[in-house]
Motif scaffolding. Structure first.
Motif, PDB file in Angstrom:
ATOM      1  N   SER A 153       0.847  -1.195   0.000  1.00  0.00           N
ATOM      2  CA  SER A 153       0.000   0.000   0.000  1.00  0.00           C
ATOM      3  C   SER A 153       0.882   1.243   0.000  1.00  0.00           C
ATOM      4  O   SER A 153       2.112   1.150  -0.058  1.00  0.00           O
ATOM      5  N   ASN A 154       0.263   2.404   0.105  1.00  0.00           N
ATOM      6  CA  ASN A 154       1.012   3.652   0.179  1.00  0.00           C
ATOM      7  C   ASN A 154       1.254   4.088   1.619  1.00  0.00           C
ATOM      8  O   ASN A 154       1.501   5.260   1.873  1.00  0.00           O
ATOM      9  N   PHE A 155       1.141   3.140   2.556  1.00  0.00           N
ATOM     10  CA  PHE A 155       1.487   3.418   3.947  1.00  0.00           C
ATOM     11  C   PHE A 155       2.969   3.123   4.169  1.00  0.00           C
ATOM     12  O   PHE A 155       3.468   2.076   3.742  1.00  0.00           O
ATOM     13  N   HIS A 156       3.651   4.043   4.854  1.00  0.00           N
ATOM     14  CA  HIS A 156       5.086   3.895   5.090  1.00  0.00           C
ATOM     15  C   HIS A 156       5.406   4.217   6.541  1.00  0.00           C
ATOM     16  O   HIS A 156       4.664   4.936   7.215  1.00  0.00           O
ATOM     17  N   LEU A 157       6.537   3.701   6.987  1.00  0.00           N
ATOM     18  CA  LEU A 157       6.970   3.871   8.373  1.00  0.00           C
ATOM     19  C   LEU A 157       8.071   4.917   8.457  1.00  0.00           C
ATOM     20  O   LEU A 157       9.003   4.912   7.646  1.00  0.00           O
ATOM     21  N   GLY A 158       7.949   5.803   9.436  1.00  0.00           N
ATOM     22  CA  GLY A 158       8.978   6.813   9.644  1.00  0.00           C
ATOM     23  C   GLY A 158       9.349   6.926  11.108  1.00  0.00           C
ATOM     24  O   GLY A 158       8.550   6.592  11.991  1.00  0.00           O
ATOM     25  N   ALA A 159      10.563   7.389  11.380  1.00  0.00           N
ATOM     26  CA  ALA A 159      11.026   7.633  12.749  1.00  0.00           C
ATOM     27  C   ALA A 159      11.025   9.129  13.015  1.00  0.00           C
ATOM     28  O   ALA A 159      10.947   9.945  12.089  1.00  0.00           O
ATOM     29  N   GLN A 160      11.123   9.492  14.283  1.00  0.00           N
ATOM     30  CA  GLN A 160      11.036  10.895  14.675  1.00  0.00           C
ATOM     31  C   GLN A 160      12.402  11.573  14.816  1.00  0.00           C
ATOM     32  O   GLN A 160      12.469  12.791  15.004  1.00  0.00           O
ATOM     33  N   ASN A 161      13.469  10.795  14.700  1.00  0.00           N
ATOM     34  CA  ASN A 161      14.807  11.356  14.891  1.00  0.00           C
ATOM     35  C   ASN A 161      15.818  10.258  14.613  1.00  0.00           C
ATOM     36  O   ASN A 161      15.454   9.079  14.531  1.00  0.00           O
ATOM     37  N   CYS A 162      17.075  10.613  14.456  1.00  0.00           N
ATOM     38  CA  CYS A 162      18.143   9.610  14.415  1.00  0.00           C
ATOM     39  C   CYS A 162      19.460  10.269  14.794  1.00  0.00           C
ATOM     40  O   CYS A 162      19.583  11.495  14.798  1.00  0.00           O
ATOM     41  N   SER A 163      20.436   9.447  15.115  1.00  0.00           N
ATOM     42  CA  SER A 163      21.750   9.944  15.499  1.00  0.00           C
ATOM     43  C   SER A 163      22.540  10.393  14.272  1.00  0.00           C
ATOM     44  O   SER A 163      22.268   9.974  13.145  1.00  0.00           O
ATOM     45  N   ASP A 164      23.525  11.230  14.530  1.00  0.00           N
ATOM     46  CA  ASP A 164      24.456  11.593  13.460  1.00  0.00           C
ATOM     47  C   ASP A 164      25.601  10.595  13.358  1.00  0.00           C
ATOM     48  O   ASP A 164      26.426  10.687  12.456  1.00  0.00           O
ATOM     49  N   LYS A 165      25.631   9.614  14.273  1.00  0.00           N
ATOM     50  CA  LYS A 165      26.685   8.597  14.277  1.00  0.00           C
ATOM     51  C   LYS A 165      26.147   7.279  13.716  1.00  0.00           C
ATOM     52  O   LYS A 165      24.978   6.946  13.869  1.00  0.00           O
ATOM     53  N   GLU A 166      27.032   6.530  13.082  1.00  0.00           N
ATOM     54  CA  GLU A 166      26.624   5.249  12.494  1.00  0.00           C
ATOM     55  C   GLU A 166      26.520   4.154  13.552  1.00  0.00           C
ATOM     56  O   GLU A 166      25.636   3.292  13.495  1.00  0.00           O
ATOM     57  N   SER A 167      27.439   4.165  14.529  1.00  0.00           N
ATOM     58  CA  SER A 167      27.440   3.165  15.600  1.00  0.00           C
ATOM     59  C   SER A 167      28.452   3.602  16.642  1.00  0.00           C
ATOM     60  O   SER A 167      29.156   4.591  16.458  1.00  0.00           O
ATOM     61  N   GLY A 168      28.499   2.857  17.761  1.00  0.00           N
ATOM     62  CA  GLY A 168      29.521   3.149  18.746  1.00  0.00           C
ATOM     63  C   GLY A 168      28.976   3.343  20.143  1.00  0.00           C
ATOM     64  O   GLY A 168      27.821   3.031  20.436  1.00  0.00           O
ATOM     65  N   ALA A 169      29.819   3.880  21.018  1.00  0.00           N
ATOM     66  CA  ALA A 169      29.480   4.036  22.437  1.00  0.00           C
ATOM     67  C   ALA A 169      28.711   5.335  22.648  1.00  0.00           C
ATOM     68  O   ALA A 169      29.229   6.320  23.177  1.00  0.00           O
ATOM     69  N   GLY A 229      21.875   5.398  24.443  1.00  0.00           N
ATOM     70  CA  GLY A 229      20.582   6.049  24.255  1.00  0.00           C
ATOM     71  C   GLY A 229      20.314   6.547  22.852  1.00  0.00           C
ATOM     72  O   GLY A 229      19.196   6.962  22.546  1.00  0.00           O
ATOM     73  N   GLU A 230      21.311   6.507  21.983  1.00  0.00           N
ATOM     74  CA  GLU A 230      21.136   6.981  20.619  1.00  0.00           C
ATOM     75  C   GLU A 230      20.648   5.848  19.702  1.00  0.00           C
ATOM     76  O   GLU A 230      20.837   4.663  19.991  1.00  0.00           O
ATOM     77  N   VAL A 231      20.038   6.234  18.584  1.00  0.00           N
ATOM     78  CA  VAL A 231      19.524   5.281  17.607  1.00  0.00           C
ATOM     79  C   VAL A 231      20.028   5.690  16.223  1.00  0.00           C
ATOM     80  O   VAL A 231      19.817   6.834  15.794  1.00  0.00           O
ATOM     81  N   SER A 232      20.705   4.792  15.548  1.00  0.00           N
ATOM     82  CA  SER A 232      21.305   5.131  14.256  1.00  0.00           C
ATOM     83  C   SER A 232      20.323   4.927  13.107  1.00  0.00           C
ATOM     84  O   SER A 232      19.333   4.204  13.225  1.00  0.00           O
ATOM     85  N   GLY A 233      20.653   5.560  11.986  1.00  0.00           N
ATOM     86  CA  GLY A 233      19.845   5.384  10.792  1.00  0.00           C
ATOM     87  C   GLY A 233      19.798   3.940  10.335  1.00  0.00           C
ATOM     88  O   GLY A 233      18.769   3.453   9.869  1.00  0.00           O
ATOM     89  N   LYS A 234      20.924   3.246  10.479  1.00  0.00           N
ATOM     90  CA  LYS A 234      20.991   1.838  10.081  1.00  0.00           C
ATOM     91  C   LYS A 234      20.039   0.987  10.917  1.00  0.00           C
ATOM     92  O   LYS A 234      19.385   0.075  10.411  1.00  0.00           O
ATOM     93  N   MET A 235      19.955   1.291  12.217  1.00  0.00           N
ATOM     94  CA  MET A 235      19.013   0.587  13.089  1.00  0.00           C
ATOM     95  C   MET A 235      17.574   0.828  12.636  1.00  0.00           C
ATOM     96  O   MET A 235      16.761  -0.100  12.577  1.00  0.00           O
ATOM     97  N   LEU A 236      17.271   2.077  12.320  1.00  0.00           N
ATOM     98  CA  LEU A 236      15.915   2.421  11.882  1.00  0.00           C
ATOM     99  C   LEU A 236      15.567   1.700  10.587  1.00  0.00           C
ATOM    100  O   LEU A 236      14.467   1.153  10.438  1.00  0.00           O
ATOM    101  N   GLN A 237      16.502   1.704   9.668  1.00  0.00           N
ATOM    102  CA  GLN A 237      16.266   1.025   8.388  1.00  0.00           C
ATOM    103  C   GLN A 237      16.054  -0.470   8.596  1.00  0.00           C
ATOM    104  O   GLN A 237      15.242  -1.102   7.924  1.00  0.00           O
ATOM    105  N   SER A 238      16.753  -1.044   9.581  1.00  0.00           N
ATOM    106  CA  SER A 238      16.668  -2.490   9.806  1.00  0.00           C
ATOM    107  C   SER A 238      15.325  -2.933  10.373  1.00  0.00           C
ATOM    108  O   SER A 238      14.974  -4.110  10.287  1.00  0.00           O
ATOM    109  N   VAL A 239      14.563  -2.004  10.971  1.00  0.00           N
ATOM    110  CA  VAL A 239      13.236  -2.362  11.491  1.00  0.00           C
ATOM    111  C   VAL A 239      12.116  -1.903  10.563  1.00  0.00           C
ATOM    112  O   VAL A 239      10.945  -1.957  10.924  1.00  0.00           O
ATOM    113  N   GLY A 240      12.489  -1.446   9.366  1.00  0.00           N
ATOM    114  CA  GLY A 240      11.484  -1.146   8.361  1.00  0.00           C
ATOM    115  C   GLY A 240      11.189   0.316   8.128  1.00  0.00           C
ATOM    116  O   GLY A 240      10.336   0.658   7.304  1.00  0.00           O
ATOM    117  N   ALA A 241      11.869   1.217   8.840  1.00  0.00           N
ATOM    118  CA  ALA A 241      11.628   2.643   8.617  1.00  0.00           C
ATOM    119  C   ALA A 241      12.152   3.067   7.255  1.00  0.00           C
ATOM    120  O   ALA A 241      13.227   2.649   6.830  1.00  0.00           O
TER     121      ALA A 241
END
Length: 254
Positions: free
Chosen positions: A61-77, A80-92
């Motif tokens: 359908s034309n329904f899509h999933l979006g997140a409200q924010n993401c980190s500027d970092k790809e990964s690391g210590a 509490g942050e959430v990366s774009g890669k994490m968001l993409q991996s859950v379907g955002a």
């Protein structure tokens, strides 16, 4: 042709159970109308709900999933942050960046947001990049200078290919959560100005293809008039996205 979008920003509201019930109501009301239409509906729940809400959106359908924010970092210590890669991996597919509440309460500036944009794009997400002026700025008649600076500092460092993935949301800060709304003429004036700035920074084709949403107390009563303006391509909806009947009426406004 640029895409019409209605995005629902739930902010920090609802429980998972309430959110799933809301999505069920919305999709049952308008799934048939949205499928095959020119309107994309983007649901942006809090981080913990993303996977479950995404699974409930109708496939194909034309329904899509979006997140409200993401980190500027790809990964690391970065606790509490959430990366774009994490968001993409859950379907955002989309992510809201630069919302006025993030700028105001969390001191996110244009430099940080430019880094978040790069990170989101690298993860394959489509940013919904928010800009907009305060009441003080508008009353000082500095709206256009302010928005021009936000565009230049936050967005216009992107390549043509990167910029083509971006959706812009104009959200006059004085109209968010206040019940006040820019008139359709005020919204159109600023949207047309944004498109003009894009044409200058990139080219006329990029300007014509960029989706620009209005965000600022848009509701079921004023959406049709706002969306009828030639440079308003949809809405980033806050409070009204938490009410299934109101949100579906906004979707139907197209």
């Amino acid at each position: 042709m640029r895409q019409n979008i209605v995005a629902g920003n739930w902010k920090m509201n609802l429980t998972l159970q309430d959110g799933l019930a809301l999505v069920s109501e919305i999709t049952n009301m308008v799934a048939d109308e949205v499928t095959g239409s020119q309107v994309q509906v983007v649901i942006c729940p809090p981080f913990p709900f993303l996977y479950s809400v995404g699974k409930q959106l109708p496939e194909g359908s034309n329904f899509h999933l979006g997140a409200q924010n993401c980190s500027d970092k790809e990964s690391g210590a970065y606790t509490g942050e959430v990366s774009g890669k994490m968001l993409q991996s859950v379907g955002a597919e989309y992510v809201i960046l630069g919302h006025s509440e993030r700028r105001q309460y969390f001191r996110e500036d244009d430099f940080l947001l430019s880094q978040k944009l790069k990170a989101a794009l690298a993860a394959g997400l489509k940013p919904i990049f928010c800009i907009g002026e305060s009441l003080e700025t508008r009353e000082a008649e500095e709206t256009f200078d302010f928005i021009s600076k936000q565009l230049k500092d936050g967005l216009f460092h992107l390549s043509n290919e990167e910029f083509a993935q971006v959706v812009i949301a104009y959200e006059p800060i004085w109209a968010i959560g206040t019940g006040k709304t820019a008139t359709s003429a005020q919204a159109q004036e600023v949207h047309a100005f944004i498109r003009e700035q894009i044409a200058r920074a990139y080219d006329a084709e990029a300007a014509d293809n960029t989706t620009i949403l209005y965000g600022g107390s848009a509701n079921a009563q004023n959406a049709r008039e706002l969306f009828s303006q030639p440079d308003v391509d949809g809405g980033l909806i806050g409070g009204a996205s938490l009410k299934s009947r109101d949100f579906t009426e906004i979707i139907k406004s197209f």
